[in-house]
Design an enzyme around this catalytic site. Structure first.
Site, PDB file in Angstrom:
ATOM      1  N   ASP A 206       3.980  20.952   9.676  1.00 26.19           N
ATOM      2  CA  ASP A 206       2.791  21.560   9.064  1.00 26.19           C
ATOM      3  C   ASP A 206       3.168  22.517   7.926  1.00 26.19           C
ATOM      4  OD1 ASP A 206       0.101  22.028   8.705  1.00 26.19           O
ATOM      5  OD2 ASP A 206      -0.067  23.476  10.349  1.00 26.19           O
TER       6      ASP A 206
ATOM      7  N   ASN B  40      -7.055  14.020  10.551  1.00 24.85           N
ATOM      8  CA  ASN B  40      -6.676  14.066   9.134  1.00 24.85           C
ATOM      9  C   ASN B  40      -7.478  13.095   8.256  1.00 24.85           C
ATOM     10  OD1 ASN B  40      -3.190  14.779   9.910  1.00 24.85           O
ATOM     11  ND2 ASN B  40      -4.755  16.205   9.240  1.00 24.85           N
TER      12      ASN B  40
HETATM   13  C1  IPE Z   1      -1.371  18.791  12.398  1.00 19.71           C
HETATM   14  O1  IPE Z   1      -1.495  19.479  11.208  1.00 19.71           O
HETATM   15  C2  IPE Z   1      -1.265  17.327  12.140  1.00 19.71           C
HETATM   16  C3  IPE Z   1      -0.021  16.891  11.511  1.00 19.71           C
HETATM   17  C4  IPE Z   1       1.042  17.632  11.298  1.00 19.71           C
HETATM   18  C5  IPE Z   1       0.019  15.508  11.134  1.00 19.71           C
HETATM   19  P1  IPE Z   1      -2.927  19.888  10.629  1.00 19.71           P
HETATM   20  O2  IPE Z   1      -2.684  20.668   9.389  1.00 19.71           O
HETATM   21  O3  IPE Z   1      -3.779  18.694  10.518  1.00 19.71           O
HETATM   22  O4  IPE Z   1      -3.488  20.822  11.787  1.00 19.71           O
HETATM   23  P2  IPE Z   1      -4.647  21.901  11.789  1.00 19.71           P
HETATM   24  O5  IPE Z   1      -5.851  21.255  11.204  1.00 19.71           O
HETATM   25  O6  IPE Z   1      -4.183  23.034  10.938  1.00 19.71           O
HETATM   26  O7  IPE Z   1      -4.808  22.301  13.211  1.00 19.71           O
HETATM   27  C1  IPE Z   2       1.197  18.865   7.055  1.00 20.57           C
HETATM   28  O1  IPE Z   2       0.899  19.736   6.019  1.00 20.57           O
HETATM   29  C2  IPE Z   2       0.992  17.425   6.687  1.00 20.57           C
HETATM   30  C3  IPE Z   2      -0.146  16.779   7.364  1.00 20.57           C
HETATM   31  C4  IPE Z   2      -0.938  17.334   8.218  1.00 20.57           C
HETATM   32  C5  IPE Z   2      -0.398  15.392   7.060  1.00 20.57           C
HETATM   33  P1  IPE Z   2      -0.584  20.136   5.640  1.00 20.57           P
HETATM   34  O2  IPE Z   2      -1.107  19.172   4.647  1.00 20.57           O
HETATM   35  O3  IPE Z   2      -1.416  20.293   6.860  1.00 20.57           O
HETATM   36  O4  IPE Z   2      -0.355  21.550   4.953  1.00 20.57           O
HETATM   37  P2  IPE Z   2      -1.256  22.846   5.083  1.00 20.57           P
HETATM   38  O5  IPE Z   2      -1.429  23.117   6.533  1.00 20.57           O
HETATM   39  O6  IPE Z   2      -2.550  22.534   4.405  1.00 20.57           O
HETATM   40  O7  IPE Z   2      -0.468  23.901   4.404  1.00 20.57           O
HETATM   41 MG    MG Z   3      -1.830  21.843   8.070  1.00 19.35          MG
END
Ligand code: IPE
Ligand code: IPE
Ligand code: MG
Length: 246
Positions: free
Chosen positions: A20, A68
């Site tokens: 994340d 997502n």
């Molecule tokens: C969790 O990250 C899912 C993945 C790493 C694929 P998110 O960024 O989607 O999680 P939330 O929404 O902050 O909980």
């Molecule tokens: C993790 O990074 C990747 C996925 C969840 C696919 P994020 O895209 O969630 O990055 P933040 O949380 O917005 O910084």
């Molecule tokens: Mg995220």
């Protein structure tokens, strides 16, 4: 990189990672979110290499959750593109490292081009005997558990099982992780302290490690540090500390 600080006799068998913080990393560097995902893919590659090198048997990377899909369409599209690129461009390396690729999640409901690329790489790596790299793709723990419940109900209806057959083991067998041992260590980056619908059943007794770093900054050394931290823990599984020392 200090690999020697790892106790080779206490390597976690299964490490799962919630990758994340790609978006926030990009923002910090005044870049588009896509650039963060590209850098995140580099981290995934490095962590896969080091995990395989130190002898982790199963590495699960949470790449795309069911939730997502709610992101802007162009971001979803670019994430799918990076996934295809990841499993295609790194295929030779996976084979060189004797790594077997596996997917958990709702595979059927992925776009056809993603399914095709992923399937090709799964088939190409199927006889590898080193680490299993599991990508959680279109994955959601609640979805997975509901599917397991439906499958058990079906077996019960068909008289294939009785009520007494339903136990921890049977339930685990009906999950998409059926052939994979539960994670010993779960890592989440980006300073968020939540699970986000990831492996809820499987992490009952996992050790949790939270890093403040955004995923693109989490590389080999940071993975080693997490392993070392894990090795200092005492896993009691409900017992007392003195029972374990006998
Ligand atoms: C969790 O990250 C899912 C993945 C790493 C694929 P998110 O960024 O989607 O999680 P939330 O929404 O902050 O909980
Ligand atoms: C993790 O990074 C990747 C996925 C969840 C696919 P994020 O895209 O969630 O990055 P933040 O949380 O917005 O910084
Ligand atoms: Mg995220």
């Amino acid at each position: 990189m200090h690999i020697d600080i790892i106790d080779k006799t206490k390597i976690p068998q299964h490490v799962a990672v919630i990758m994340d913080g790609n978006g926030r990393w990009a923002k910090k560097h005044k870049q588009e979110r896509f650039f963060g995902h590209k850098k995140g893919a580099e981290s995934a590659k490095e962590v896969t290499e080091i995990a395989s090198e130190i002898g982790v048997k199963y590495l699960t990377l949470y790449a795309f959750s069911k939730e997502n899909w709610n992101r802007p369409e162009d971001e979803v599209h670019s994430l799918m593109g990076l996934l295809i690129q990841g499993v295609t461009e790194n295929l030779d390396q996976l084979n060189d490292l004797n790594i077997k690729l596996k997917i958990i999640g709702d595979f059927e409901n992925l776009p056809e081009n993603v399914k095709k690329s992923v399937d090709d790489s799964i088939i190409s790596t199927k006889d590898n005997t080193g680490m299993t790299l599991i990508i959680a793709l279109n994955y959601g723990s609640r979805w997975e558990m509901i599917e397991a419940v439906k499958s058990i109900a079906e077996s019960y209806k068909n008289n294939d099982i009785t009520l007494n057959d339903i136990d921890d083991k049977l339930f685990s067998q009906r999950l998409t992780t059926c052939e994979i041992p539960d994670p010993d260590l779960l890592i989440r980056t980006s300073g968020e302290f939540r699970i986000s619908n990831f492996l809820l059943w499987q992490i009952s007794y996992s050790e949790l490690f939270f890093s403040e770093l955004y995923w693109p900054d989490f590389r080999k050394q940071q993975f080693i540090d997490a392993i070392v931290d894990y090795q200092k823990r005492e896993r009691r599984f409900g017992k007392t500390s003195s029972q374990l020392k006998k």
